[in-house]
Write a protein that holds these residues in place. Structure first.
Motif, mmCIF file in Angstrom:
data_model
loop_
_atom_site.group_PDB
_atom_site.id
_atom_site.type_symbol
_atom_site.label_atom_id
_atom_site.label_comp_id
_atom_site.label_asym_id
_atom_site.label_seq_id
_atom_site.Cartn_x
_atom_site.Cartn_y
_atom_site.Cartn_z
ATOM 1 N N LYS A 31 0.811 -1.217 0.000
ATOM 2 C CA LYS A 31 0.000 0.000 0.000
ATOM 3 C C LYS A 31 0.842 1.264 0.000
ATOM 4 N N ASN A 32 1.942 1.289 0.747
ATOM 5 C CA ASN A 32 2.638 2.553 1.007
ATOM 6 C C ASN A 32 3.958 2.744 0.275
ATOM 7 N N PHE A 33 4.485 1.697 -0.361
ATOM 8 C CA PHE A 33 5.753 1.887 -1.062
ATOM 9 C C PHE A 33 5.543 2.703 -2.331
ATOM 10 N N GLN A 34 6.359 3.749 -2.483
ATOM 11 C CA GLN A 34 6.276 4.625 -3.652
ATOM 12 C C GLN A 34 7.166 4.078 -4.767
ATOM 13 N N GLY A 35 6.666 3.063 -5.434
ATOM 14 C CA GLY A 35 7.404 2.382 -6.481
ATOM 15 C C GLY A 35 6.748 1.046 -6.768
ATOM 16 N N GLU A 36 7.462 0.177 -7.457
ATOM 17 C CA GLU A 36 6.945 -1.146 -7.810
ATOM 18 C C GLU A 36 7.614 -2.184 -6.918
ATOM 19 N N PRO A 37 6.899 -2.710 -5.890
ATOM 20 C CA PRO A 37 7.530 -3.671 -4.976
ATOM 21 C C PRO A 37 7.434 -5.104 -5.497
ATOM 22 N N GLU A 38 8.481 -5.868 -5.232
ATOM 23 C CA GLU A 38 8.450 -7.316 -5.427
ATOM 24 C C GLU A 38 8.635 -7.930 -4.051
ATOM 25 N N LEU A 39 7.703 -8.776 -3.644
ATOM 26 C CA LEU A 39 7.690 -9.326 -2.298
ATOM 27 C C LEU A 39 8.150 -10.779 -2.322
ATOM 28 N N LEU A 40 9.262 -11.036 -1.632
ATOM 29 C CA LEU A 40 9.859 -12.367 -1.600
ATOM 30 C C LEU A 40 9.872 -12.881 -0.165
ATOM 31 N N ILE A 41 9.349 -14.088 0.038
ATOM 32 C CA ILE A 41 9.343 -14.731 1.350
ATOM 33 C C ILE A 41 10.274 -15.933 1.285
ATOM 34 N N ILE A 42 11.136 -16.063 2.284
ATOM 35 C CA ILE A 42 12.072 -17.182 2.322
ATOM 36 C C ILE A 42 11.994 -17.862 3.685
ATOM 37 N N GLY A 43 11.911 -19.187 3.691
ATOM 38 C CA GLY A 43 11.828 -19.929 4.941
ATOM 39 C C GLY A 43 10.601 -20.799 4.982
ATOM 40 N N ASP A 44 9.774 -20.624 6.014
ATOM 41 C CA ASP A 44 8.526 -21.376 6.148
ATOM 42 C C ASP A 44 7.482 -20.827 5.176
ATOM 43 N N GLU A 45 6.575 -21.676 4.757
ATOM 44 C CA GLU A 45 5.514 -21.249 3.845
ATOM 45 C C GLU A 45 4.309 -20.761 4.637
#
Length: 220
Positions: A31-45
């Motif tokens: 919602k608040n990032f002023q740009g194009e975010p890519e969200l990466l999760i590493i570890g547990d699902e």
């Protein structure tokens, strides 16, 4: 036209809240990032994982008696080591915790500038009172840095961190972090200070003033 994407990385260790904090942290960035975010999760699902919205790198948890007393620290180090070598990791990325919540618009430049924010400087006579394994690792890393003639700033502020993949890779090449039981944030931040580093000492509420909220921390 190519769109510049900023990567946000979450090292996720599922706890009793079953992804509640992570879900809201991800939403706050989206919602608040002023740009194009890519969200990466590493570890547990996480149970709500939508692979059309988030990238996910599964990493098994550490086990064994040696690791048990340092479980969280070693678990983080293993994930950082994977990130340093993984094809999905961008050349620069922002490291997030699941209890980091962005409460107003922010930019990549703002997070990068946090690299100048410190809690204190550990001089030659500073004593760190050992209260748990985390503090023990921080203290040992401070002494290690001092012995190799590197800066000894205290960057442990529980705030988003700006990383360079090549520097992260270099950290693991320089020293066996897990075998030496060193603290990643203390070692990385002091070894790879930003150009024209000008330390700014943190104060209570610095995070909220800038639009960031982190739980369980007096300085966020």
């Amino acid at each position: 036209m190519e769109v510049f994407v900023t990567q946000f990385v979450y090292l996720y260790f599922a706890a009793e809240e079953i992804g509640f904090e992570l879900r809201h942290s991800l939403r706050s960035v989206d919602k608040n990032f002023q740009g194009e975010p890519e969200l990466l999760i590493i570890g547990d699902e996480p149970p709500f994982l939508d692979r059309s919205k988030y990238k996910f790198i599964p990493v098994p948890r550490f086990g064994g008696e040696f690791v048990k007393e340092h479980a969280v620290q070693f678990d983080q180090l293993r994930k950082y080591e994977v990130l340093a070598n993984h094809e999905w990791t961008k050349e620069t990325f922002i490291n997030m915790n699941d209890d980091f919540f962005m409460v107003k618009p922010f930019t990549e430049e703002w997070v990068s500038d946090l690299r100048h924010t410190v809690l204190e400087h550990w001089g030659p006579n500073n004593h760190i009172r050992i209260t748990n394994n985390y503090v023990r690792a921080v203290s040992k890393t401070r002494d290690y840095l001092r012995n190799i003639k590197r800066p000894t700033w205290n960057f442990n502020l529980h705030m988003p961190r700006y990383f360079h993949k090549k520097k992260l890779f270099k950290m693991f090449q320089e020293v066996p972090m897990i075998a030496n039981r060193l603290h990643w944030e203390t070692y990385y931040a002091n070894s790879f200070l930003p150009d024209n580093f000008k330390p700014r000492f943190a104060f209570k509420g610095v995070g909220q003033k800038a639009g960031f909220y982190g739980t369980d921390d007096d300085h966020s």
